[in-house]
Write a protein that holds these residues in place. Structure first.
Motif, PDB file in Angstrom:
ATOM      1  N   ILE A 193     -40.356  45.279 -34.018  1.00  0.00           N
ATOM      2  CA  ILE A 193     -39.255  46.189 -33.677  1.00  0.00           C
ATOM      3  C   ILE A 193     -39.272  46.513 -32.184  1.00  0.00           C
ATOM      4  O   ILE A 193     -38.217  46.549 -31.532  1.00  0.00           O
ATOM      5  CB  ILE A 193     -39.365  47.484 -34.512  1.00  0.00           C
ATOM      6  N   GLN A 194     -40.464  46.715 -31.636  1.00  0.00           N
ATOM      7  CA  GLN A 194     -40.563  46.974 -30.201  1.00  0.00           C
ATOM      8  C   GLN A 194     -40.029  45.780 -29.409  1.00  0.00           C
ATOM      9  O   GLN A 194     -39.315  45.946 -28.403  1.00  0.00           O
ATOM     10  CB  GLN A 194     -42.023  47.244 -29.822  1.00  0.00           C
ATOM     11  N   GLY A 195     -40.387  44.557 -29.863  1.00  0.00           N
ATOM     12  CA  GLY A 195     -39.892  43.361 -29.187  1.00  0.00           C
ATOM     13  C   GLY A 195     -38.383  43.242 -29.264  1.00  0.00           C
ATOM     14  O   GLY A 195     -37.721  42.899 -28.272  1.00  0.00           O
ATOM     15  N   ASN A 196     -37.820  43.567 -30.446  1.00  0.00           N
ATOM     16  CA  ASN A 196     -36.355  43.518 -30.603  1.00  0.00           C
ATOM     17  C   ASN A 196     -35.675  44.551 -29.714  1.00  0.00           C
ATOM     18  O   ASN A 196     -34.629  44.265 -29.102  1.00  0.00           O
ATOM     19  CB  ASN A 196     -35.986  43.764 -32.064  1.00  0.00           C
ATOM     20  N   ARG A 197     -36.240  45.756 -29.669  1.00  0.00           N
ATOM     21  CA  ARG A 197     -35.658  46.788 -28.806  1.00  0.00           C
ATOM     22  C   ARG A 197     -35.722  46.376 -27.340  1.00  0.00           C
ATOM     23  O   ARG A 197     -34.801  46.636 -26.556  1.00  0.00           O
ATOM     24  CB  ARG A 197     -36.389  48.117 -29.028  1.00  0.00           C
ATOM     25  N   MET A 198     -36.826  45.737 -26.969  1.00  0.00           N
ATOM     26  CA  MET A 198     -36.948  45.278 -25.581  1.00  0.00           C
ATOM     27  C   MET A 198     -35.914  44.198 -25.276  1.00  0.00           C
ATOM     28  O   MET A 198     -35.325  44.184 -24.179  1.00  0.00           O
ATOM     29  CB  MET A 198     -38.365  44.740 -25.346  1.00  0.00           C
ATOM     30  N   ASN A 199     -35.668  43.321 -26.237  1.00  0.00           N
ATOM     31  CA  ASN A 199     -34.642  42.279 -26.044  1.00  0.00           C
ATOM     32  C   ASN A 199     -33.253  42.897 -25.874  1.00  0.00           C
ATOM     33  O   ASN A 199     -32.457  42.458 -25.035  1.00  0.00           O
ATOM     34  CB  ASN A 199     -34.639  41.316 -27.227  1.00  0.00           C
ATOM     35  N   VAL A 219     -29.297  45.515 -19.747  1.00  0.00           N
ATOM     36  CA  VAL A 219     -29.544  45.605 -18.308  1.00  0.00           C
ATOM     37  C   VAL A 219     -28.969  44.378 -17.595  1.00  0.00           C
ATOM     38  O   VAL A 219     -28.337  44.482 -16.521  1.00  0.00           O
ATOM     39  CB  VAL A 219     -31.056  45.742 -18.035  1.00  0.00           C
ATOM     40  N   THR A 220     -29.185  43.196 -18.199  1.00  0.00           N
ATOM     41  CA  THR A 220     -28.661  41.968 -17.608  1.00  0.00           C
ATOM     42  C   THR A 220     -27.136  41.978 -17.561  1.00  0.00           C
ATOM     43  O   THR A 220     -26.514  41.549 -16.570  1.00  0.00           O
ATOM     44  CB  THR A 220     -29.149  40.751 -18.421  1.00  0.00           C
ATOM     45  N   SER A 221     -26.512  42.462 -18.637  1.00  0.00           N
ATOM     46  CA  SER A 221     -25.048  42.517 -18.683  1.00  0.00           C
ATOM     47  C   SER A 221     -24.503  43.429 -17.601  1.00  0.00           C
ATOM     48  O   SER A 221     -23.546  43.086 -16.886  1.00  0.00           O
ATOM     49  CB  SER A 221     -24.590  42.982 -20.065  1.00  0.00           C
ATOM     50  N   TRP A 222     -25.070  44.642 -17.497  1.00  0.00           N
ATOM     51  CA  TRP A 222     -24.599  45.562 -16.460  1.00  0.00           C
ATOM     52  C   TRP A 222     -24.859  45.017 -15.058  1.00  0.00           C
ATOM     53  O   TRP A 222     -24.061  45.223 -14.143  1.00  0.00           O
ATOM     54  CB  TRP A 222     -25.253  46.923 -16.642  1.00  0.00           C
ATOM     55  N   ALA A 223     -25.981  44.321 -14.909  1.00  0.00           N
ATOM     56  CA  ALA A 223     -26.271  43.729 -13.592  1.00  0.00           C
ATOM     57  C   ALA A 223     -25.230  42.673 -13.231  1.00  0.00           C
ATOM     58  O   ALA A 223     -24.799  42.565 -12.063  1.00  0.00           O
ATOM     59  CB  ALA A 223     -27.672  43.116 -13.612  1.00  0.00           C
ATOM     60  N   ALA A 224     -24.787  41.897 -14.246  1.00  0.00           N
ATOM     61  CA  ALA A 224     -23.748  40.887 -13.991  1.00  0.00           C
ATOM     62  C   ALA A 224     -22.428  41.545 -13.625  1.00  0.00           C
ATOM     63  O   ALA A 224     -21.702  41.070 -12.738  1.00  0.00           O
ATOM     64  CB  ALA A 224     -23.591  40.001 -15.233  1.00  0.00           C
TER      65      ALA A 224
END
Length: 371
Positions: free
Chosen positions: A303-309, A315-320
């Motif tokens: 679950i932690q890994g999924n939340r991190m993804n 973050v990547t979307s907003w950066a784009a």
């Protein structure tokens, strides 16, 4: 030298078995100084607190009598005694060794702390080590209380090394089934083991409740990763300890139920079989809970890994999206002439491009469930 047969592997265990720390109350909240008060010896040659009881022809005839009178009571062959010593020292046990002919190896085992749950067979008696257990629901820690017992043809001698196990509750078990007292030492032993195994079952039930609470926290809207991890490790450690206490009880019960041991008669066998069934259920339950806690730990990491993804995608979307107006403003901020340079049309064009491209990317990312 006389050899001993052990129902389980010999050897002391370290870890958290037993508790050398003095307790102000038993696992059930009773005062350890006054439990089974009627059986406490007011005049005893032992340095430790002692409790005594005597049954004759299946009836309780006396209790709280001095330890020195035990031999007198056992002369007729129809009597059965119970002697309990609370944290005895070596001198106290030497008195028992001389009085009842107990094996020196059994005496040594009775003095050692954190012995593995087991039952040893000697020529004239059996020696048993078992543990009471209680789970602290607040901390998730499992507390254990060690008890050793010498099982004689006409008596049961219990040695308690701490005050966790409530011996008063054991006495209440005996008093609740007076019709079984005619079966001799097997009656006393059944009441003791039944109480201890019920305690194991209660500890497993408490652990099961704690694991269910942990599962609820696992999918909470507000992540509690640190607390879930800490609680998982605490419960797993308690389950490992409880397994070390419960699992050997199968061999203890199997040994006692053997016909050649002759401490349990045929009429008591169904009662021992019931205790044995409880041991099996507690063992299986402990194993399944341990696997479940391991699964919870792995699930929490997933679950932690999924939340991190998810966070990384956002973050990547907003950066784009932010990169588009950054590129446009950078282009129009050049110190060289270009179409629309120093003109209102150029400014409007740059605003339209930034808003249009940003909106388009936002729509695309939303459609792809990245935002």
């Amino acid at each position: 030298m006389e050899s001993a047969q052990s129902g389980t592997a010999n050897g002391a265990l370290g870890g958290q078995l037993g508790s050398p720390v003095p307790r102000e109350s038993t696992f059930h909240g009773s005062d350890p100084h006054t439990v089974a008060e009627a059986a406490i010896c007011q005049d005893s040659s032992t340095r430790c607190q002692a409790r005594t009881r005597i049954y004759r022809d299946g009836e309780l005839v006396d209790q709280g009598f001095p330890v020195e009178r035990i031999s007198d009571h056992l002369v007729d062959g129809k009597s059965m005694i119970w002697l309990d010593l609370r944290d005895p020292d070596h001198e106290d046990l030497l008195v028992l060794q001389n009085e009842f002919g107990l094996h020196p190896v059994a005496i040594e085992d009775a003095l050692l702390d954190r012995e593995r749950p087991k039952i040893d067979r000697y020529e004239t008696h059996l020696f048993m080590t078992v543990y009471g257990a209680r789970l602290d629901m607040t901390t998730g820690e499992l507390a254990t209380s060690e008890l050793s017992a010498f099982i004689l043809p006409q008596g049961l001698i219990t040695i308690r090394k701490d005050d966790g196990l409530d011996i008063g509750k054991v006495v209440e078990r005996w008093d609740a089934s007076p019709d079984l007292a005619r079966h001799g030492v097997g009656f006393l032993l059944h009441g003791l083991l039944d109480f201890i195994v019920d305690g194991h079952f209660e500890a497993v039930q408490s652990l099961d409740d704690a694991v269910e609470e942990l599962e609820d926290n696992l999918f909470d809207d507000k992540p509690k990763n640190v607390s879930v991890h800490r609680r998982s490790f605490e419960l797993r450690k308690s389950l490992v300890l409880l397994r070390r206490v419960v699992l050997p009880m199968r061999e203890v019960l199997n040994t006692l139920m053997r016909r050649d041991v002759r401490f349990v008669d045929s009429e008591l066998m169904p009662y021992y079989q019931d205790v044995y069934d409880h041991v099996l259920r507690a063992t299986e339950w402990t194993e399944s809970l341990r696997d479940l806690v391991t699964t919870i730990l792995e699930t929490n990491l997933t679950i932690q890994g999924n939340r991190m993804n998810i966070i990384t995608k956002k973050v990547t979307s907003w950066a784009a999206i932010i990169a588009v107006p950054t590129f446009v403003t950078g282009f129009y901020g050049m110190n060289v002439p270009y179409p629309g340079f120093s003109a209102r049309a150029g400014f409007i064009t740059s605003i339209v491009i930034m808003l249009g491209a940003g909106s388009l990317l936002y729509w695309i990312f939303r459609r792809q469930d990245w935002l």
